[in-house]
Design an enzyme around this catalytic site. Sequence first.
Site, short mmCIF file in Angstrom:
data_model
loop_
_atom_site.label_atom_id
_atom_site.label_comp_id
_atom_site.label_asym_id
_atom_site.label_seq_id
_atom_site.Cartn_x
_atom_site.Cartn_y
_atom_site.Cartn_z
N ASP A 8 -30.93 -25.10 -11.71
CA ASP A 8 -32.20 -25.22 -11.91
C ASP A 8 -32.74 -26.47 -10.89
O ASP A 8 -32.09 -26.98 -10.81
CB ASP A 8 -32.88 -25.44 -13.17
CG ASP A 8 -34.23 -25.86 -13.48
OD1 ASP A 8 -35.20 -25.00 -13.49
OD2 ASP A 8 -34.51 -27.15 -13.90
N THR A 12 -33.94 -30.96 -13.02
CA THR A 12 -32.50 -31.09 -13.08
C THR A 12 -31.77 -31.65 -11.80
O THR A 12 -30.85 -32.49 -12.09
CB THR A 12 -31.97 -29.57 -13.19
OG1 THR A 12 -32.76 -28.99 -14.38
CG2 THR A 12 -30.45 -29.27 -13.27
N ARG A 39 -46.44 -32.47 -15.96
CA ARG A 39 -45.09 -31.68 -16.01
C ARG A 39 -45.27 -30.61 -17.46
O ARG A 39 -44.93 -29.34 -17.10
CB ARG A 39 -43.88 -32.46 -16.12
CG ARG A 39 -42.70 -31.69 -16.58
CD ARG A 39 -42.34 -30.90 -15.45
NE ARG A 39 -40.94 -30.43 -15.49
CZ ARG A 39 -40.56 -29.19 -14.99
NH1 ARG A 39 -41.38 -28.33 -14.28
NH2 ARG A 39 -39.29 -28.72 -15.10
N SER A 116 -34.96 -21.22 -9.28
CA SER A 116 -36.21 -21.98 -9.56
C SER A 116 -37.49 -21.15 -9.99
O SER A 116 -37.50 -19.86 -9.47
CB SER A 116 -36.58 -22.93 -8.35
OG SER A 116 -37.69 -23.75 -8.66
N ASN A 117 -38.16 -21.71 -10.79
CA ASN A 117 -39.65 -20.92 -10.80
C ASN A 117 -40.60 -21.32 -9.77
O ASN A 117 -41.38 -20.61 -9.36
CB ASN A 117 -40.58 -21.82 -12.01
CG ASN A 117 -40.03 -21.09 -13.60
OD1 ASN A 117 -39.85 -20.08 -13.49
ND2 ASN A 117 -40.49 -21.75 -14.29
N LYS A 149 -39.23 -17.81 -15.91
CA LYS A 149 -38.20 -18.31 -16.88
C LYS A 149 -39.11 -18.60 -18.16
O LYS A 149 -40.14 -19.02 -18.15
CB LYS A 149 -37.38 -19.54 -16.45
CG LYS A 149 -36.71 -19.73 -15.25
CD LYS A 149 -36.06 -20.95 -14.83
CE LYS A 149 -35.18 -20.85 -13.75
NZ LYS A 149 -34.41 -22.04 -13.48
N SER A 173 -29.09 -26.69 -16.37
CA SER A 173 -30.32 -26.85 -16.26
C SER A 173 -30.87 -28.05 -17.15
O SER A 173 -29.96 -28.06 -18.30
CB SER A 173 -31.33 -25.69 -16.71
OG SER A 173 -32.55 -26.02 -17.06
N ASN A 175 -33.66 -27.86 -18.79
CA ASN A 175 -34.47 -27.59 -19.60
C ASN A 175 -33.95 -26.61 -20.63
O ASN A 175 -33.47 -25.58 -20.26
CB ASN A 175 -35.52 -26.90 -18.93
CG ASN A 175 -36.13 -27.76 -17.69
OD1 ASN A 175 -37.01 -28.46 -18.06
ND2 ASN A 175 -36.02 -27.33 -16.57
N PHE A 177 -35.48 -24.58 -22.77
CA PHE A 177 -35.77 -23.17 -22.82
C PHE A 177 -34.93 -22.31 -21.74
O PHE A 177 -34.74 -21.22 -21.93
CB PHE A 177 -37.36 -23.17 -22.49
CG PHE A 177 -37.77 -23.53 -21.26
CD1 PHE A 177 -37.70 -22.48 -20.16
CD2 PHE A 177 -38.22 -24.92 -20.73
CE1 PHE A 177 -38.28 -22.87 -18.87
CE2 PHE A 177 -38.52 -25.15 -19.54
CZ PHE A 177 -38.57 -23.99 -18.61
N ASP A 178 -34.61 -22.83 -20.78
CA ASP A 178 -34.16 -22.32 -19.60
C ASP A 178 -32.79 -21.83 -20.10
O ASP A 178 -32.30 -20.97 -19.72
CB ASP A 178 -33.91 -23.11 -18.24
CG ASP A 178 -33.79 -22.60 -17.18
OD1 ASP A 178 -33.62 -21.28 -16.91
OD2 ASP A 178 -33.40 -23.20 -15.89
#
Length: 222
Positions: A8, A12, A39, A116-117, A149, A173, A175, A177-178
Amino acid sequence: MGQTLAFDIYGTLIDTQRIAATLEGWIGELAPVLARAWREKQLEYTFRRGLMGAYADFDACTEQALRYCCQMQGVTLSAGQEAELLERYRQLPAFTDAAPALDGLRADGHRLFAFSNGTAETVGGLLRHAGLEDRFEDIVSVDEIGCFKPDPRVYQHFLQRAGSKPQQTSLISGNPFDVIGAQAVGMRTVWLDRTGRGLFDPWGDKPTATIRGLKELAGILG
C-alpha cells in the site's frame, strides 16, 4: 524463495500527514486537525462510492474531501492555495524507513509491487518524487477496474496482474481495512502499526503479522 509483496502507498510508504506542514503557514495550529480530517474524509468517500457503484478516481475523492473539510473547519482557501495543496499532495515524502526496507527486500529476491487506490499516473509521480519508483516491478491501481479497496475484486485484480497465488502473496499496509480486505481473498498480510497502539478492527480477523516499522519486514518474510 521470494514472495510477491503488495505495498500500500498512502500512509504505509508515503506520509500523508506531512501535508500539515504546508497548511500550517496558512491556518496555524489547525493544520494537523485539517490534515487528519482530510485523510479520513478521503477514505470515507472511496468507501461510499464503492458501495454506491459510483466510481470517481482517487484524485477526485481527494479534491472533494479537501473542500468538504475546509468548509467543516471554517477554513477558506484561495483557488491558488487549493491548487498548491493538491499539487503538494502529489509530492508527499516517504517515511524514512521505506527506501532501505525496499532495497533489502529486493536483494532478498522478493517481487515488489505498488498497490494503491491512487491512479497509476499519480502514484508513479508520487513514488518518483519520493525516490522510490525504481524499487517496484510495477504499479497496480484500483483505477484499472473502477472500484476501491477493500472490494474483493481489487485484490483479485492484483493477484491476476502480478501472476501470483494468494498464499504466495503478502499485502503490507498501515490500514486495517486494507489488511482485512486482503485476508478475505486468502492473501497473507502484514499490518504496519506505526503508532504501536494496536488499534485494529475487532472482526476476529488478525493480520498474519504486525510490525512497528518496515525494517522488521525482512525478519518476518525470511
